[in-house]
Design a protein around this motif. Structure first.
Motif, mmCIF file in Angstrom:
data_model
loop_
_atom_site.group_PDB
_atom_site.id
_atom_site.type_symbol
_atom_site.label_atom_id
_atom_site.label_comp_id
_atom_site.label_asym_id
_atom_site.label_seq_id
_atom_site.Cartn_x
_atom_site.Cartn_y
_atom_site.Cartn_z
ATOM 1 N N GLU A 158 59.076 33.683 73.586
ATOM 2 C CA GLU A 158 59.552 34.549 72.762
ATOM 3 C C GLU A 158 59.084 36.014 73.407
ATOM 4 O O GLU A 158 59.846 37.019 73.336
ATOM 5 C CB GLU A 158 58.847 34.408 71.391
ATOM 6 C CG GLU A 158 59.451 33.258 70.936
ATOM 7 C CD GLU A 158 58.722 33.274 69.412
ATOM 8 O OE1 GLU A 158 57.403 33.536 69.299
ATOM 9 O OE2 GLU A 158 59.358 32.296 68.687
ATOM 10 N N ARG A 159 57.930 36.117 74.081
ATOM 11 C CA ARG A 159 57.397 37.286 74.792
ATOM 12 C C ARG A 159 58.411 37.536 76.070
ATOM 13 O O ARG A 159 58.990 38.681 76.192
ATOM 14 C CB ARG A 159 56.086 37.074 75.232
ATOM 15 C CG ARG A 159 55.615 38.303 76.115
ATOM 16 C CD ARG A 159 55.405 39.546 75.110
ATOM 17 N NE ARG A 159 55.138 40.876 75.994
ATOM 18 C CZ ARG A 159 55.611 41.970 75.517
ATOM 19 N NH1 ARG A 159 56.274 42.185 74.346
ATOM 20 N NH2 ARG A 159 54.927 42.834 76.310
ATOM 21 N N LEU A 160 59.090 36.742 76.732
ATOM 22 C CA LEU A 160 59.796 36.801 77.760
ATOM 23 C C LEU A 160 61.210 37.328 77.450
ATOM 24 O O LEU A 160 61.678 38.231 78.066
ATOM 25 C CB LEU A 160 60.089 35.369 78.289
ATOM 26 C CG LEU A 160 60.777 35.263 79.894
ATOM 27 C CD1 LEU A 160 60.289 35.900 80.890
ATOM 28 C CD2 LEU A 160 61.188 33.885 80.271
ATOM 29 N N ALA A 193 65.171 43.249 80.998
ATOM 30 C CA ALA A 193 65.845 42.207 82.261
ATOM 31 C C ALA A 193 65.644 42.659 83.643
ATOM 32 O O ALA A 193 65.436 41.732 84.576
ATOM 33 C CB ALA A 193 67.236 41.855 81.917
ATOM 34 N N ASP A 194 65.498 43.945 84.086
ATOM 35 C CA ASP A 194 65.311 44.409 85.393
ATOM 36 C C ASP A 194 63.893 43.983 85.740
ATOM 37 O O ASP A 194 63.463 43.898 86.841
ATOM 38 C CB ASP A 194 65.386 45.884 85.303
ATOM 39 C CG ASP A 194 64.478 46.585 84.629
ATOM 40 O OD1 ASP A 194 64.070 46.174 83.530
ATOM 41 O OD2 ASP A 194 63.943 47.745 85.346
ATOM 42 N N LYS A 195 62.645 43.816 85.007
ATOM 43 C CA LYS A 195 61.582 43.188 85.117
ATOM 44 C C LYS A 195 61.571 41.862 85.310
ATOM 45 O O LYS A 195 61.181 41.191 86.347
ATOM 46 C CB LYS A 195 60.487 43.608 84.191
ATOM 47 C CG LYS A 195 60.350 45.298 84.379
ATOM 48 C CD LYS A 195 58.917 45.617 83.646
ATOM 49 C CE LYS A 195 58.578 46.765 83.914
ATOM 50 N NZ LYS A 195 57.551 47.627 82.846
ATOM 51 N N VAL A 196 61.941 41.015 84.307
ATOM 52 C CA VAL A 196 61.690 39.754 84.088
ATOM 53 C C VAL A 196 63.264 38.825 84.245
ATOM 54 O O VAL A 196 62.879 37.550 84.146
ATOM 55 C CB VAL A 196 61.074 39.453 82.685
ATOM 56 C CG1 VAL A 196 60.012 40.013 82.547
ATOM 57 C CG2 VAL A 196 62.164 39.566 81.566
ATOM 58 N N GLY A 197 64.291 39.376 84.768
ATOM 59 C CA GLY A 197 65.429 38.647 85.028
ATOM 60 C C GLY A 197 65.156 37.634 86.001
ATOM 61 O O GLY A 197 65.583 36.219 85.263
ATOM 62 N N ARG A 237 65.868 33.781 84.322
ATOM 63 C CA ARG A 237 66.774 32.841 85.041
ATOM 64 C C ARG A 237 66.309 31.442 85.363
ATOM 65 O O ARG A 237 66.616 30.426 84.964
ATOM 66 C CB ARG A 237 67.459 33.462 85.862
ATOM 67 C CG ARG A 237 68.458 34.641 85.510
ATOM 68 C CD ARG A 237 69.627 34.929 86.626
ATOM 69 N NE ARG A 237 68.868 35.414 87.908
ATOM 70 C CZ ARG A 237 68.689 36.763 87.678
ATOM 71 N NH1 ARG A 237 68.984 37.520 86.886
ATOM 72 N NH2 ARG A 237 68.174 37.293 88.823
ATOM 73 N N TYR A 238 65.003 31.592 85.902
ATOM 74 C CA TYR A 238 64.558 30.442 86.444
ATOM 75 C C TYR A 238 63.940 29.491 85.221
ATOM 76 O O TYR A 238 64.034 28.301 84.992
ATOM 77 C CB TYR A 238 63.180 30.819 87.258
ATOM 78 C CG TYR A 238 62.413 29.516 88.120
ATOM 79 C CD1 TYR A 238 62.698 29.841 89.476
ATOM 80 C CD2 TYR A 238 61.524 28.733 87.554
ATOM 81 C CE1 TYR A 238 62.381 29.126 90.455
ATOM 82 C CE2 TYR A 238 61.058 27.828 88.304
ATOM 83 C CZ TYR A 238 61.501 27.841 90.065
ATOM 84 O OH TYR A 238 61.020 26.896 90.382
ATOM 85 N N ALA A 239 63.248 30.032 84.294
ATOM 86 C CA ALA A 239 62.910 29.329 83.067
ATOM 87 C C ALA A 239 64.213 28.611 82.357
ATOM 88 O O ALA A 239 63.998 27.619 81.984
ATOM 89 C CB ALA A 239 62.059 30.318 82.183
#
Ligand code: C2E
Ligand code: C2E
Ligand code: C2E
Length: 86
Positions: A15-17, A22-26, A30-32
């Motif tokens: 939920e936090r993700l 997206a520019d930080k956690v993209g 995608r991996y998750a």
């Protein structure tokens, strides 16, 4: 805490993700999503991943596994308890 110790138990807060830009956690998102797809595991609020995956992700993020652990805790994607205490 000294920092730069890699997490041993990696339980991602999905939920936090989703709340982070997206520019930080993209790459992590995608991996998750790929792991969820491989497992057919779509309904969880959290996702447990392999410690080996932290090593792969740290290469993607150009950090050490310990630095990425600190980053994920800063983002709120991992709980502070994920940082091992020496
Ligand atoms: P736990 O490892 O502390 O996980 C607690 C809850 O977090 C799980 O409850 C589940 O709702 C969620 N969770 C953790 N990782 C994932 C994940 O990768 N995907 C999803 N969708 N949810 C996740 P649950 O399922 O009722 O499991 C309760 C306990 O049963 C777990 O506590 C763990 O001790 C054990 N367990 C469940 N599945 C496994 C497993 O594949 N391996 C091992 N070793 N234990 C498991
Ligand atoms: P695989 O690596 O050949 O694993 C086959 C099955 O073995 C998995 O099916 C799962 O039931 C079990 N398994 C393997 N390692 C573990 C583990 O550490 N803990 C638990 N609880 N079970 C394990 P599943 O879950 O349907 O996954 C299918 C395939 O998806 C896996 O085949 C693997 O290629 C990939 N996969 C799933 N989750 C992950 C992950 O967290 N990281 C990576 N890198 N790949 C994953
Ligand atoms: P877990 O299921 O409690 O497994 C803890 C550790 O036991 C794993 O840490 C791994 O070192 C070992 N292990 C468990 N099952 C297997 C297996 O079938 N083959 C091998 N070679 N080792 C196994 P690891 O790899 O860091 O994984 C951490 C957690 O990530 C697992 O906790 C599980 O919740 C999740 N996970 C990892 N791979 C898979 C997978 O393929 N499918 C599913 N559903 N969950 C997985």
């Amino acid at each position: 805490p000294s920092g730069s110790e890699p997490a041993t138990k990696i339980v991602i807060n999905l939920e936090r993700l989703q709340q982070l830009p997206a520019d930080k956690v993209g790459p992590l998102a995608r991996y998750a999503a790929a792991i969820q797809s491989q497992r057919g595991d779509y309904n969880g609020k959290v996702l447990s991943i392999r410690s080996e995956d932290l090593r792969s992700l740290s290469i993607i993020y150009d950090m050490t596994p310990g630095e990425l652990t600190d980053q994920l805790i800063d983002w709120g994607v991992l709980p502070p308890e994920a940082r091992p205490t020496a």
